[in-house]
Write a protein that holds these residues in place. Sequence first.
Motif, PDB file in Angstrom:
ATOM      1  N   HIS A 120      -2.325  19.817 -14.275  1.00  0.00           N
ATOM      2  CA  HIS A 120      -1.119  19.078 -14.668  1.00  0.00           C
ATOM      3  C   HIS A 120       0.063  20.039 -14.521  1.00  0.00           C
ATOM      4  O   HIS A 120       0.732  20.391 -15.496  1.00  0.00           O
ATOM      5  CB  HIS A 120      -1.239  18.568 -16.117  1.00  0.00           C
ATOM      6  CG  HIS A 120      -2.400  17.628 -16.337  1.00  0.00           C
ATOM      7  ND1 HIS A 120      -3.652  18.057 -16.704  1.00  0.00           N
ATOM      8  CD2 HIS A 120      -2.503  16.285 -16.206  1.00  0.00           C
ATOM      9  CE1 HIS A 120      -4.476  17.005 -16.801  1.00  0.00           C
ATOM     10  NE2 HIS A 120      -3.795  15.923 -16.496  1.00  0.00           N
ATOM     11  N   PRO A 121       0.310  20.491 -13.275  1.00  0.00           N
ATOM     12  CA  PRO A 121       1.227  21.622 -13.079  1.00  0.00           C
ATOM     13  C   PRO A 121       2.640  21.398 -13.627  1.00  0.00           C
ATOM     14  O   PRO A 121       3.265  22.355 -14.086  1.00  0.00           O
ATOM     15  CB  PRO A 121       1.256  21.786 -11.555  1.00  0.00           C
ATOM     16  CG  PRO A 121      -0.040  21.207 -11.084  1.00  0.00           C
ATOM     17  CD  PRO A 121      -0.332  20.063 -12.021  1.00  0.00           C
ATOM     18  N   GLN A 122       3.118  20.182 -13.598  1.00  0.00           N
ATOM     19  CA  GLN A 122       4.485  19.998 -14.092  1.00  0.00           C
ATOM     20  C   GLN A 122       4.559  20.085 -15.615  1.00  0.00           C
ATOM     21  O   GLN A 122       5.604  20.427 -16.165  1.00  0.00           O
ATOM     22  CB  GLN A 122       5.086  18.689 -13.567  1.00  0.00           C
ATOM     23  CG  GLN A 122       5.409  18.757 -12.073  1.00  0.00           C
ATOM     24  CD  GLN A 122       6.207  20.008 -11.716  1.00  0.00           C
ATOM     25  OE1 GLN A 122       7.131  20.405 -12.435  1.00  0.00           O
ATOM     26  NE2 GLN A 122       5.849  20.646 -10.617  1.00  0.00           N
TER      27      GLN A 122
ATOM     28  N   GLY B 180       2.380  11.866 -14.101  1.00  0.00           N
ATOM     29  CA  GLY B 180       3.285  10.767 -13.756  1.00  0.00           C
ATOM     30  C   GLY B 180       4.672  11.221 -13.358  1.00  0.00           C
ATOM     31  O   GLY B 180       5.699  10.742 -13.864  1.00  0.00           O
TER      32      GLY B 180
ATOM     33  N   LEU C 119       7.857  19.045  -8.216  1.00  0.00           N
ATOM     34  CA  LEU C 119       6.530  18.490  -7.909  1.00  0.00           C
ATOM     35  C   LEU C 119       5.549  19.621  -7.706  1.00  0.00           C
ATOM     36  O   LEU C 119       5.933  20.751  -7.434  1.00  0.00           O
ATOM     37  CB  LEU C 119       6.570  17.665  -6.620  1.00  0.00           C
ATOM     38  CG  LEU C 119       7.383  16.379  -6.593  1.00  0.00           C
ATOM     39  CD1 LEU C 119       7.321  15.761  -5.202  1.00  0.00           C
ATOM     40  CD2 LEU C 119       6.864  15.397  -7.618  1.00  0.00           C
TER      41      LEU C 119
HETATM   42  S1  SF4 Z   1       1.862  17.232 -11.597  1.00  0.00           S
HETATM   43 FE1  SF4 Z   1       1.561  17.071  -9.372  1.00  0.00          FE
HETATM   44  S2  SF4 Z   1      -0.157  15.629  -9.072  1.00  0.00           S
HETATM   45 FE2  SF4 Z   1       0.548  15.431 -11.184  1.00  0.00          FE
HETATM   46  S3  SF4 Z   1       2.002  13.715 -11.103  1.00  0.00           S
HETATM   47 FE3  SF4 Z   1       3.198  15.604 -10.875  1.00  0.00          FE
HETATM   48  S4  SF4 Z   1       3.366  15.947  -8.676  1.00  0.00           S
HETATM   49 FE4  SF4 Z   1       1.729  14.434  -9.000  1.00  0.00          FE
END
Ligand code: SF4
Length: 736
Positions: free
Chosen positions: A202-204, A41, A69
């Motif tokens: 869930h890269p962030q 999110g 992001l």
């Molecule tokens: S980690 Fe990537 S896909 Fe997931 S909400 Fe953030 S920007 Fe979007």
Amino acid sequence: MGTILLRRSIQDLLGDDPGKSLGGAGVDRWVSSVCGYCGTGCGVLVGVKDGQAVAVRGNPAHPTNQGKLCLKGIYQWKALHHPERATRPMVRRGTELREAGWPAAMEEVASHMRAALAEGGPDAVGIYHGGQLLLEEYYALHKLAKGFLGTPNIDANTRLCMASAVAGYVRTFGSDGPPGCYEDLDTSHLVFLFGSNPAEMHPQLWRRILRNRQKNAAGLVVADPRLTLPARVADLHLKLRCGTNIPLLYGLLHVLISEGMTDQGYIQRFTDGFSDLAREAAQYPPERVAGLTGVPAGQVVEAARLFGTSPTAVTLFCQGVNQSVQATDAVTLINALHLVTGKVGRPGCAPFSLTGQASSLSMREVGGGGSLPGFRNPANPAHREQVARAWGVEVNLLPAFTRDITAMLEEIEAGRLQVLWVIGTNPAVSLPHQERVRRLLDRVFLVVQDVYYPVETAAFADVFLPGAQWGEKTGTMANSERRVNLVVRAVNPPGEARDDLSIIRELAHRLGAGNLLPWRGAEEVFNEFKDLTRGRPNDMSGISYQRLATVGGLQWPCPAGDHPGTPRLYTGGRFATAEGTAQGFGDFNHPEGKARLWAVPYDPPPEAPDARYPFWLNTGRVIEHYHTRTKTGRVPELNRLAPEAFVELHPADAARLEIAQGELVRVVSRRGQIEVTARITEGVSPGEVFVPFHFGEPEPVAPKRCRAANHLTAAVTDRFSAQPLLKVAACRLEKT
Ligand code: SF4
Ligand SMILES: Nc1nc2c(c(=O)[nH]1)N[C@H]1C(S)=C(S)[C@@H](COP(=O)(O)OP(=O)(O)OC[C@H]3O[C@@H](n4cnc5c(=O)[nH]c(N)nc54)[C@H](O)[C@@H]3O)O[C@H]1N2
Ligand SMILES: Nc1nc2c(c(=O)[nH]1)N[C@H]1C(S)=C(S)[C@@H](COP(=O)(O)OP(=O)(O)OC[C@H]3O[C@@H](n4cnc5c(=O)[nH]c(N)nc54)[C@H](O)[C@@H]3O)O[C@H]1N2
Ligand SMILES: [Mo]
């Protein structure tokens, strides 16, 4: 190995892009919204120029991602204005889908529904929807299904995703709801990744975990059969065999209990069932666990000691736990790890399910997955009464249970379910045992509401309805930490495409349920829904669109207009198990609101390698693609990075089978076969293979060369959650 290194460098380049955007020169305006892909999110700003989205950048003011992001998020705008966006409704005439006007298409759907209802009653119609819609759309759908049609046939793709986490939370804590928050990942002394690969999915959140490691020397333990990126950088990688979560978790509990690392005060005051759990855990000394899981006994002990002696710990879990036949049990044991060590309800401590899709938690809040709005239990007469009264409908109309998608397919097979409305999900790729799924989609009168054409499921449609997608509609979505965010329309949907809420309302109107869905827009839907949550564990009555637009997201419970939201659940050691509160059934109510510890038996996976099918099949995802690739497959930059379906196998197996890097190989299971490219890597163990489930067969509908992993998987499910076993099957490899 090469691919993983490549992915790491891409992530270094782009995943930490400090808010810069790849497009967006001279935009007219930036619209503040939230990413539409994963359950993290992230706050985004959508750049709009001449009525078109031309850029997405991270919103520096959003607490989740601080302006950053991942790849998918950055390129999200490219999926909006694609030539294959569906712009007109279509109705089947013979073998062909032909364009039709909205009134004709909607009447086609309504008349088939009316006829099915007249002939077979409420059981003759069904709805299967996705977890990327807006909360308001879910609410409208569920109100129509339960409050008007009275059908038990309504389910969502979150059945394949979060159902086991829900069932596990309900069994332990009395209610759904991830207890922790993202801040815990910034401060916890230990992050335990259990069947979760946030570096790609869930890269962030992974970025926050890495920052905590750098700043505070936080520990990292990973339990995953594959050498994922987190496994490579972890302090300890528990490389268990697929399907052995239960013995591993018992092994950890065994060491925690036998070495006195439990918090007896917490156990006594706040939990119930410890002695049974301890008795079961005693059966799992580390040596036995090593035999069952393949994890060396010393590592089981080491992991338990890291967990037990760490002042705080968060366990993040995802599909490596949820998609199994004993997933709910595994979730209750993860909860138990935290309860017996008193690591719940305080900063840096939580068993924490990462939600998959951007709004799958919203889906659960409105009554998906077999509940009623406000985490109510449809089997509880008082809960039914509350909902019926609020809706102004006869209480007997509300179904006392709902069917999961596996059961709905059985209803189609039996000829009872005649009309199926599929909204925002692509079951002709994502459901297990594709041969059967496709046969049944073909048999039923199928309405498909999607935003692209072609998509795999639409090949079976009798009516196709073009929806509006993320970026084209306003509403709310809740992320993994219970934060309700406002998603804002930045551009108009293409052609005649219409937002899902209006389509749902139009159908309701044609069926004679217009007065039940009277709203003029999403905000009115939200306001009606939030009143139904008052006093419930997911109380959102203090949240309003206006607050969301000004303060950013709010975490429920948020019971008053001036309430700041709640970062953590169960801070006082009081859980939602009391009768009247609990979302679940009688056997785990507790009058004092104690949490329940469960002693569960271990059943090995129903299918294991044998002489004919000697490999374990594991399936999952890669960072570049999202699910069935309807969006990411239409973004050239992402497609170039991950253009084709593949199977990962270990170099030793490749040598034995004389399979070369990049060679086309056949993967065969008891249910089907696919042909994909061999990728030889030490990322998987000998005897195990991994296939991403992203790739379907859109071009020719009945292709010669299948590549969807779900041709191989089986439709066997968890007994509590009905979530299918998508991570374990037996298969063999053949040269083509
Ligand atoms: S980690 Fe990537 S896909 Fe997931 S909400 Fe953030 S920007 Fe979007
Ligand atoms: N790039 C990208 N991001 C996504 C998505 C996407 O499609 N693409 N989808 C989103 C959605 S809906 C979801 S649900 C999440 C999924 O996110 P994750 O669950 O993190 O991703 P998966 O690859 O499905 O599975 C995670 C890991 O489980 C491991 N695993 C398999 N079997 C077992 C087992 O028996 N025990 C243990 N401990 N581990 C096992 C696999 O090896 C795999 O590395 O990602 C979300 N984010
Ligand atoms: N073997 C295997 N199978 C799996 C998994 C696995 O790990 N292994 N993972 C499972 C999991 S966790 C998940 S979540 C599922 C995902 O499976 P699906 O739900 O089938 O995947 P998506 O590709 O996200 O499908 C969403 C569809 O909705 C459309 N769409 C997007 N936005 C909108 C909208 O706003 N309105 C409408 N009407 N349509 C929209 C998209 O074009 C797409 O066709 O797959 C499951 N299947
Ligand atoms: Mo998911």
